[in-house]
Design a protein around this motif. Structure first.
Motif, PDB file in Angstrom:
ATOM      1  N   ILE A 247       8.249   9.561  -7.092  1.00  0.00           N
ATOM      2  CA  ILE A 247       8.755   8.649  -8.111  1.00  0.00           C
ATOM      3  C   ILE A 247       8.435   7.224  -7.691  1.00  0.00           C
ATOM      4  CG2 ILE A 247      10.821   7.820  -9.292  1.00  0.00           C
ATOM      5  CD1 ILE A 247      11.962  10.646  -8.853  1.00  0.00           C
ATOM      6  N   ASP A 248       7.662   6.548  -8.520  1.00  0.00           N
ATOM      7  CA  ASP A 248       7.257   5.190  -8.173  1.00  0.00           C
ATOM      8  C   ASP A 248       8.199   4.191  -8.829  1.00  0.00           C
ATOM      9  OD1 ASP A 248       5.799   3.244  -6.979  1.00  0.00           O
ATOM     10  OD2 ASP A 248       4.110   3.309  -8.373  1.00  0.00           O
ATOM     11  N   GLU A 249       8.428   3.093  -8.144  1.00  0.00           N
ATOM     12  CA  GLU A 249       9.281   2.030  -8.672  1.00  0.00           C
ATOM     13  C   GLU A 249      10.593   2.614  -9.169  1.00  0.00           C
ATOM     14  OE1 GLU A 249       8.383  -0.907  -8.129  1.00  0.00           O
ATOM     15  OE2 GLU A 249       6.243  -0.673  -7.763  1.00  0.00           O
ATOM     16  N   GLN A 250      11.281   3.302  -8.258  1.00  0.00           N
ATOM     17  CA  GLN A 250      12.443   4.084  -8.649  1.00  0.00           C
ATOM     18  C   GLN A 250      13.523   3.270  -9.356  1.00  0.00           C
ATOM     19  OE1 GLN A 250      15.754   4.169  -7.331  1.00  0.00           O
ATOM     20  NE2 GLN A 250      15.358   2.281  -6.217  1.00  0.00           N
TER      21      GLN A 250
ATOM     22  N   GLY B 279       0.797  -1.227   0.000  1.00  0.00           N
ATOM     23  CA  GLY B 279       0.000   0.000   0.000  1.00  0.00           C
ATOM     24  C   GLY B 279       0.827   1.273   0.000  1.00  0.00           C
ATOM     25  N   LYS B 280       1.766   1.340  -0.928  1.00  0.00           N
ATOM     26  CA  LYS B 280       2.612   2.536  -1.014  1.00  0.00           C
ATOM     27  C   LYS B 280       1.864   3.690  -1.689  1.00  0.00           C
ATOM     28  CE  LYS B 280       5.896   0.207  -3.121  1.00  0.00           C
ATOM     29  NZ  LYS B 280       5.466  -1.178  -2.878  1.00  0.00           N
ATOM     30  N   THR B 281       0.959   3.340  -2.619  1.00  0.00           N
ATOM     31  CA  THR B 281       0.314   4.393  -3.407  1.00  0.00           C
ATOM     32  C   THR B 281      -0.455   5.364  -2.522  1.00  0.00           C
ATOM     33  OG1 THR B 281      -0.012   2.637  -5.018  1.00  0.00           O
ATOM     34  CG2 THR B 281      -0.981   4.762  -5.524  1.00  0.00           C
ATOM     35  N   VAL B 282      -1.190   4.834  -1.573  1.00  0.00           N
ATOM     36  CA  VAL B 282      -2.023   5.709  -0.759  1.00  0.00           C
ATOM     37  C   VAL B 282      -1.143   6.586   0.137  1.00  0.00           C
ATOM     38  CG1 VAL B 282      -2.412   4.052   1.110  1.00  0.00           C
ATOM     39  CG2 VAL B 282      -4.126   5.799   0.630  1.00  0.00           C
TER      40      VAL B 282
HETATM   41 MG    MG Z   1       2.901   0.304  -6.439  1.00  0.00          MG
END
Ligand code: MG
Ligand code: ADP
Length: 695
Positions: free
Chosen positions: A399-402, A304-307
């Motif tokens: 930055i997602d999935e760096q 749950g990183k997005t939230v």
């Molecule tokens: Mg993700």
């Protein structure tokens, strides 16, 4: 020239180095005389003793002292000079494919020569092709050297002898004035690890004593270890230094707005986990200060990183700043777009989507909205850092999935929001856990938060390895699975370099599966499809208009369909453990049992078996990452082979893995007891490469 200043002079100041060599030497990272000292030999040749011909062995180099017994030219298609020499113990053939008449004449019968070269098995006994030879008057003249001869890595247009002479001059200059290249490792450290001094180490490596065999000088020799250690320490110190200079920059103060937080939390259909709340608090604290946050959030797939990142975005919005969210693939960017649209629907803020696919009017409108501040949240792929993109008030970069981005891409985005003395905050997310030792070395300038808890109700995925000759059984299982109302993924892997082949394989599999499973609705997504097409298929799958999704590894990141709880991975042995773990993270998001079937091609090698076993036994991303590191080495783990993030002159993370644990301890000791050495170490080892390392 004064002996004590030579080391700091440009390389051309040495005898034998002309102006035309400068650019060639720069390719080898050699600018000043001292740099020759850190350009270490690749290997060594032994010219320290004369060998008897009867004792020669093929494949080895040897120095021989012998008389010419015959010398003639043969014509086998081309002219070859064949020369035979003899000492008392045997005969050796010398062959020259390029030679002059003068050379031919000088090698008359009875001439004494010293001769060095690699011994090969020829038609008629041992031979040496193009030996390095010299005509001499007496055996005493045989060129015996008192140390092994260094062979240096070269680049086009540079000669071995040039480099060797330069290294010797540099070494002489160093010995004449050792204080010019001080030993920056404190004596206590050298004692603790039983490492030689810098001077001893460099002397040993450039001119090793004859009793050291070439094999002894491989990566385990203390002279080399010591240099690698020093280099790693320098990198660590540089990271720490960056962390403290980052504190000198200013950043927007993003204060929390309790009413907004309340509204945001009530929109969510779930309660945040303890871990999510803790990380949110850490982010909130960072952003409320006036210095840029640089925080890496690590959390297993599905944690749950997005939230958490959405909460950070809220902080920026509450303070009238823009936030940019960059994802590595369109699929993932689209998913963020959906989630953010849902979570921020009551916030009256414009979300603008920008990817490379966006063209024409829509694109110019998006750019306008970003530039004049109409867009509050900007979501996209690397299109976000293109030149045409200008933000109005960028306060936060997510930055997602760096690990999917190169360092330079990350820096480019960061430069966007930078003003004279202020930088935006930065939040970086990754599901690929970085083993502790690597994190220290490479990310010491980041603060790290860990989401070490999955949302409640997740049931571990049951993982099995099944040979591909049981494919029919698996297909029958899919049939039964779908009949119960579930969905499934079928993932095709292939050599990663070839996206085309990978997509073709997926197309073939999709067709085969559609034929074998006539009652099932099969869809296909791969990286070469248009964004809109992918989007449509993904949406259809999410809305359960499709039962089975055949995909390439593009679905690795982000895809979220809880009802899909069976995943078949073809040829799992081709992927790294962490990547497999990420893929597997696509299932196990719902409330029923989930399965991951690793369909391997038998027979499996021992390592492959071991790797698949690890996946079966654990679902802890950190454990898996540690094993991945052990089995594959850090270069591949970090994806640094592509990004060139960690470039070392001497250290080799694989070879020197055993040193990593001691590096930060040693760096701390230097900072505390010898702070004056810190900058010197960084300059010595990173002088020309610092611009790379900033995240
Ligand atoms: Mg993700
Ligand atoms: P990842 O960390 O892999 O990026 P996501 O952010 O995609 O994970 O979250 C995975 C799924 O879990 C999403 O469907 C998300 O809405 C859901 N989720 C996130 N946090 C919670 C929570 N606290 N409770 C229940 N579900 C959650």
């Amino acid at each position: 020239m004064d002996a004590d200043s030579i080391l700091n002079q440009p390389a051309v100041s040495l005898k034998g180095i002309g102006g035309q060599s400068v650019s060639r030497l720069e390719k080898l990272d050699i600018y000043q005389v001292r740099d020759f000292l850190f350009h270490l030999p690749l290997r060594y040749e032994d010219r320290t003793r004369i060998q008897q011909i009867s004792h020669l062995r093929a494949g080895y180099t040897a120095l021989v002292c012998a008389r010419v017994t015959s010398c003639s030219i043969s014509h086998h298609g081309r002219r070859i000079l064949n020369c035979q020499i003899s000492d008392e113990t045997g005969l050796l053939n010398l062959r020259f494919f390029h030679f002059t008449a003068k050379q031919h004449n000088s090698l008359s019968t009875g001439t004494l020569i010293s001769c060095f070269g690699e011994i090969k098995e020829g038609y008629s006994g041992f031979e040496v092709i193009h030996p390095d030879y010299k005509i001499i008057q007496s055996p005493e003249e045989c060129l015996i050297q008192d140390s092994l001869t260094a062979i240096y890595p070269l680049t086009d247009g540079l000669r071995q002898s040039t480099l060797r002479k330069a290294a010797n001059q540099a070494l002489d200059a160093y010995h004449n004035a050792p204080d010019n290249l001080p030993d920056l490792l404190p004596i206590t450290l050298l004692k603790q690890y039983q490492f030689p001094s810098l001077q001893t180490a460099l002397t040993t490596l450039h001119t090793p004593a004859s009793e050291l065999s070439t094999a002894n000088l491989s990566g385990t020799h203390p002279a080399l270890k010591r240099l690698a250690f020093e280099e790693l320490i320098a990198h660590q110190l540089s990271q720490l230094q960056k962390k403290s200079t980052a504190k000198h920059w200013q950043a927007p103060k993003l204060a929390e707005n309790p009413a907004h937080t309340q509204k945001f939390l009530s929109t969510l259909s779930f309660q945040l986990t303890q871990a999510q709340q803790r990380v949110i608090a850490e982010i909130s604290r960072d952003c409320s200060k006036g210095n840029p946050m640089l925080r890496l959030v690590q959390g297993d797939v599905g944690s749950g990183k997005t939230v958490v990142s959405a909460y950070a975005a809220l902080l920026a919005l509450s303070n009238q700043y823009q936030v940019a969210i960059m994802a590595p693939t369109e699929l993932l960017a689209e998913q963020h777009l959906r989630n953010f649209s849902l979570w921020f629907k009551d916030f009256n803020t414009q979300i603008t989507y920008l990817t490379g696919q966006l063209k024409g009017k829509k694109r110019s409108q998006a750019l306008l909205d970003i530039a004049d501040g109409t867009a509050g949240i900007i979501i996209g792929t690397h299109a976000l850092f293109q030149e045409a993109v200008n933000f109005s008030r960028l306060g936060l970069i997510i930055i997602d999935e760096q690990h999917r981005f190169g360092v330079n891409q990350r820096m480019a985005l960061r430069d966007k929001g930078q003003t004279e003395n202020s930088k935006p905050h930065q939040l970086i997310m990754t599901a690929t856990p970085i083993p502790r030792t690597l994190a220290m070395l490479n990310y010491a300038d980041l603060d790290i938060s860990i989401i070490d808890e999955l949302p409640p109700g997740r049931i571990p995925v049951i993982t099995r390895a099944i040979p591909s000759d049981r494919r029919d059984e698996i297909i029958a299982k899919i049939n039964a699975w779908v009949a119960q109302g579930h969905q499934a993924y079928w993932v095709c892997t292939l050599i990663e370099e070839s996206e085309v082949l990978q997509c073709e394989a997926a197309e073939d599999s999709a067709q085969y599966l559609a034929e074998s499973l006539p009652n099932i609705r099969v869809g296909l997504v791969h990286g070469r499809m248009k964004a809109a097409e992918k989007e449509q298929i993904m949406l259809a799958f999410k809305q359960h208009e499709l039962d089975l999704l055949v995909a390439t590894t593009v679905i690795e990141v982000g895809v979220d369909v809880p009802n899909s709880s069976l995943m078949i991975i073809e040829n799992p042995e081709r992927l790294g453990l962490s990547q497999l773990h990420q893929l597997r993270g696509r299932v196990g998001r719902g409330t029923n049992d989930s399965y991951c079937l690793l369909m391997y091609k038998p027979p499996l090698s021992n390592t492959s078996r071991e790797r698949l076993n690890i996946l079966r036994e654990t679902s802890d991303g950190f454990v898996i990452a540690e094993k991945d590191l052990e089995l594959r080495g850090p270069g591949e783990m970090m994806g640094t082979k592509q990004t060139g993030q960690m470039q070392f002159k001497i250290a080799d993370l694989e070879r020197d893995a055993g040193l990593l644990d001691s590096v930060s301890e040693a760096a701390a000791l230097i900072q505390k007891d010898h702070p004056e050495n810190t900058q010197a170490l960084i300059n010595r080892w990173l002088g020309t490469t610092t611009k790379y390392a900033e995240v």
